[in-house]
Every structure is written in C-alpha cells, then in structure tokens.
Design an enzyme around this catalytic site. Structure first.
Site, PDB file in Angstrom:
ATOM      1  N   GLU A  37      -0.960   0.606  -3.365  1.00  0.00           N
ATOM      2  CA  GLU A  37      -2.336   0.873  -2.433  1.00  0.00           C
ATOM      3  C   GLU A  37      -2.507   2.400  -2.233  1.00  0.00           C
ATOM      4  OE1 GLU A  37      -2.049   1.493   1.757  1.00  0.00           O
ATOM      5  OE2 GLU A  37       0.267   1.413   1.837  1.00  0.00           O
ATOM      6  N   LYS A  66       6.489  -0.130  10.843  1.00  0.00           N
ATOM      7  CA  LYS A  66       6.961   1.383  11.604  1.00  0.00           C
ATOM      8  C   LYS A  66       7.038   1.085  12.971  1.00  0.00           C
ATOM      9  CE  LYS A  66       5.423   4.976   8.604  1.00  0.00           C
ATOM     10  NZ  LYS A  66       4.146   4.786   8.020  1.00  0.00           N
TER      11      LYS A  66
HETATM   12  N1  PSU Z   1       1.624   1.712   7.847  1.00  0.00           N
HETATM   13  C1  PSU Z   1       2.201   2.546   7.552  1.00  0.00           C
HETATM   14  N2  PSU Z   1       1.403   3.551   7.124  1.00  0.00           N
HETATM   15  C2  PSU Z   1      -0.022   3.290   6.509  1.00  0.00           C
HETATM   16  C3  PSU Z   1      -0.345   2.076   6.758  1.00  0.00           C
HETATM   17  C4  PSU Z   1       0.363   1.002   7.520  1.00  0.00           C
HETATM   18  O1  PSU Z   1       3.256   2.913   7.930  1.00  0.00           O
HETATM   19  O2  PSU Z   1      -0.539   4.238   5.961  1.00  0.00           O
HETATM   20  C5  PSU Z   1      -1.657   1.559   6.093  1.00  0.00           C
HETATM   21  C6  PSU Z   1      -1.607   0.520   5.342  1.00  0.00           C
HETATM   22  O3  PSU Z   1      -2.480   0.604   4.303  1.00  0.00           O
HETATM   23  C7  PSU Z   1      -1.782  -0.834   5.841  1.00  0.00           C
HETATM   24  C8  PSU Z   1      -2.819  -0.256   7.057  1.00  0.00           C
HETATM   25  O4  PSU Z   1      -2.447  -1.644   5.096  1.00  0.00           O
HETATM   26  O5  PSU Z   1      -2.542   0.965   7.364  1.00  0.00           O
HETATM   27  C9  PSU Z   1      -3.016  -1.304   8.192  1.00  0.00           C
HETATM   28  O6  PSU Z   1      -3.909  -0.777   9.005  1.00  0.00           O
HETATM   29  P1  PSU Z   1      -4.393  -1.868  10.130  1.00  0.00           P
HETATM   30  O7  PSU Z   1      -3.302  -1.846  10.970  1.00  0.00           O
HETATM   31  O8  PSU Z   1      -5.440  -1.231  10.665  1.00  0.00           O
HETATM   32  O9  PSU Z   1      -4.671  -3.196   9.569  1.00  0.00           O
END
Ligand code: PSU
Ligand code: MN
Length: 306
Positions: free
Chosen positions: A26, A160
C-alpha cells in the site's frame, strides 16, 4: 499498460499473466503513516526485499488521477514528498481519479486495486479497524468491510492499540474474515507482540497459508484471509512506554477534536514524537517482517519456494 481504469506496470502485468509471484504493497503507509525522509526509504527498501526473494513488488497508489498497480521508483518518491497528496480509501478512488489528484491508497483501496489487477497477496503494517469510541462515532475503517468482499491474503501485525482491539476482532468475525496467527495464537498489537487477545488458528509456514487460500478459492468463499504476524517479543515497543504514550495520544486527539480519516495519522504522529522515534523504529521493523512473510506467501501461492 492501461486497462479497466487501471495503469498496471509491465513487470506486474507480465508476472500476473505468467502466474509468477507478485506482492501488493500500500501507499498510505508512506504518504501519511511515516515521516519524511524515512517514508521513501522504507517504501523502496520494501520493494527491494520483495525483489530479492524473487517476487515482483506491486506498490499501489494514485498518480495524477491514474490508479496505478506497480508504481515506479520515481512515482514512489513523488507521492512520498509532494504536497497535496491525499489519503484515498476505496470510496475516494473514483473522485480523486476524475479530479486528476494524487493519493496514497489505504488498505481498502489498495486491496481493491490489487484484486482488479489479479494480485492475490498483499502486505501492510497495521490494518485499520474499530476506533475506541466507535459506539458513539461509528468510526470503523472501511478496510474491514472492503476486505470482507475480496479474496485476498493480507499480512499485517494486527491493528494498533490506538484502536479498540476486542471490538475489531468481533467485527472481523461478523464479516467472515478469517484471522490466522503466523506461529502464534496471540493476536498481535502491532507495536507489541501480544495484544492480550487470542485468535483461533495458527499456522507454521507460508505453504499452510497457501493451502488454506486454495481451499477457500475452490469453495468460492470470497473474503480475505488475514495473516497476523507479530513483531518478535525482544524487538517490541516497551509495553509500559507504549501504554503511557497511548493514553496521552488518545487524550490529545480528543482535546484537538480530531475525527474521521485524520485520526489514524494524528495518533501515529503523536506516538512517534512522544516515544522519541522508538515507535517509528518498531513500525519499520514490523513492516519489513510483514513484507518478507508476504513475499514468501506469494511464492507459495504461485507454487514456488515455500
Ligand atoms: N494503521 C496503521 N498505519 C497506517 C494505517 C493504518 O497502523 O498507516 C493506514 C492504512 O493505510 C489503513 C488506513 O488502511 O490507515 C486506515 O485508515 P482509516 O482508519 O481512516 O480507514
Ligand atoms: Mn475512520
């Protein structure tokens, strides 16, 4: 080449056509998850590790309105360093593409584009999940619902602890997303090897995962298999430091009124600053481990080395 709205690099296209192993990666991790200049180093290093195992890397993002599977090094550098690069989840992809903007793609958007290009294995750092105040905010990452409708194998180190881990595990069950621990039944908490929550299944080898995916595909079950790959316990973030900084990060986000897609980047940035960069080192290490395991799974899926 461009087909079905996607630009697919020649290397990825020919590997997919020939059934050779490909690993999707990604881009939100380097556009919004890691600080400069470490972001670009980590992204290029990941590609190099994948190549050294004999697997074609397919880093995915949106460049000047072009959803792209198999970004070039120059494109990775641009997305890492340019201002105005946004964060695209799946719902944003068509809007951003038609506006001609550039974006890092989340797990949801990356997974979708990977599938569209015929790539079946995908490594990330941490998945999105259910946020801690979801009972009030309804903030659950689109990663979960999207992966529920894609027949991928996704390697992560869990979610996380900025998220609500037990609620996330409940949602994974509801959404038919299998969670398989790599050599463990302790669900990892990204920075820490054991979140304190258990999962049902553990496997010992990439070949085992490829075998499970093959049965899934024969049965036409089209939800992602989530492989949970913990950081080695001796490399994890000190749990006491972790808990202290996390408490303060959540309070700071609430005080600053952070919401929606800004929440994850805000909390990660806070953790990095307040652990003196230690959380960043763990983040990078965890990602490397997931990239390596993903490459080995891609080999096994393609029928190569296990
Ligand atoms: N979790 C992490 N680091 C990240 C992300 C998630 O520990 O950089 C990023 C990933 O790309 C994930 C996105 O798909 O954040 C999720 O964001 P949201 O909660 O806004 O959907
Ligand atoms: Mn969200």
């Amino acid at each position: 080449m461009t087909s079905r709205g996607l630009a697919v690099s020649p290397a990825v296209q020919s590997a997919v056509e020939d059934g050779r192993p490909v690993l999707a990666l990604e881009s939100t991790i380097f556009t919004h998850g890691l600080p400069r200049p470490r972001n670009v180093e980590v992204a290029l290093d990941a590609e190099e590790r994948v190549r050294s195992l004999g697997v074609t890397p397919a880093t995915i993002g949106i460049v000047d309105g072009r959803p792209t599977v198999g970004l070039t090094e120059a494109e990775i550098e641009r997305l890492s360093n340019a201002d105005g690069v946004v964060k695209a989840s799946l719902r944003d992809v068509a809007v951003i593409a038609s506006k001609g903007l550039s974006a890092g793609t989340t797990v949801a958007a990356t997974g979708y584009l990977a599938h569209r290009a015929g790539v079946r294995v995908f490594s990330t750092g941490g998945l999105g999940g259910v946020h801690r105040d979801a009972q009030q905010t309804f903030d659950e990452s689109a990663d979960l619902g999207t992966l529920a409708s894609l027949p991928l194998i996704v390697v992560s180190a869990g979610v996380k602890s900025i998220l609500d881990i037990p609620l996330t595990l409940e949602r994974l069950e509801t959404l038919n997303l299998a969670v398989i621990g790599y050599r463990t039944t302790d669900y990892p908490g990204f920075y820490i090897a054991d979140s304190g929550h258990d999962i049902d299944y553990s496997v010992d080898s990439p070949a085992d995962i490829a075998g499970i995916a093959s049965v899934r595909d024969e049965l036409g079950i089209c939800s992602t298999i989530l492989v949970a790959n913990p950081v080695p316990a001796d490399r994890q973030l000190d749990p006491a430091l972790h808990d202290d900084v996390l408490t303060r990060a959540l309070a700071a986000a609430a005080a600053a009124g952070i919401a929606g897609h800004d929440t994850t980047p805000f909390l990660l940035d806070f953790m990095q600053r307040e652990t003196g960069g230690r959380s960043l080192d763990v983040n990078v290490e965890v990602y490397r481990g997931n990239v390596e395991l993903g490459a080995r799974i891609a080999l096994a899926v393609a029928g190569g080395d296990r």
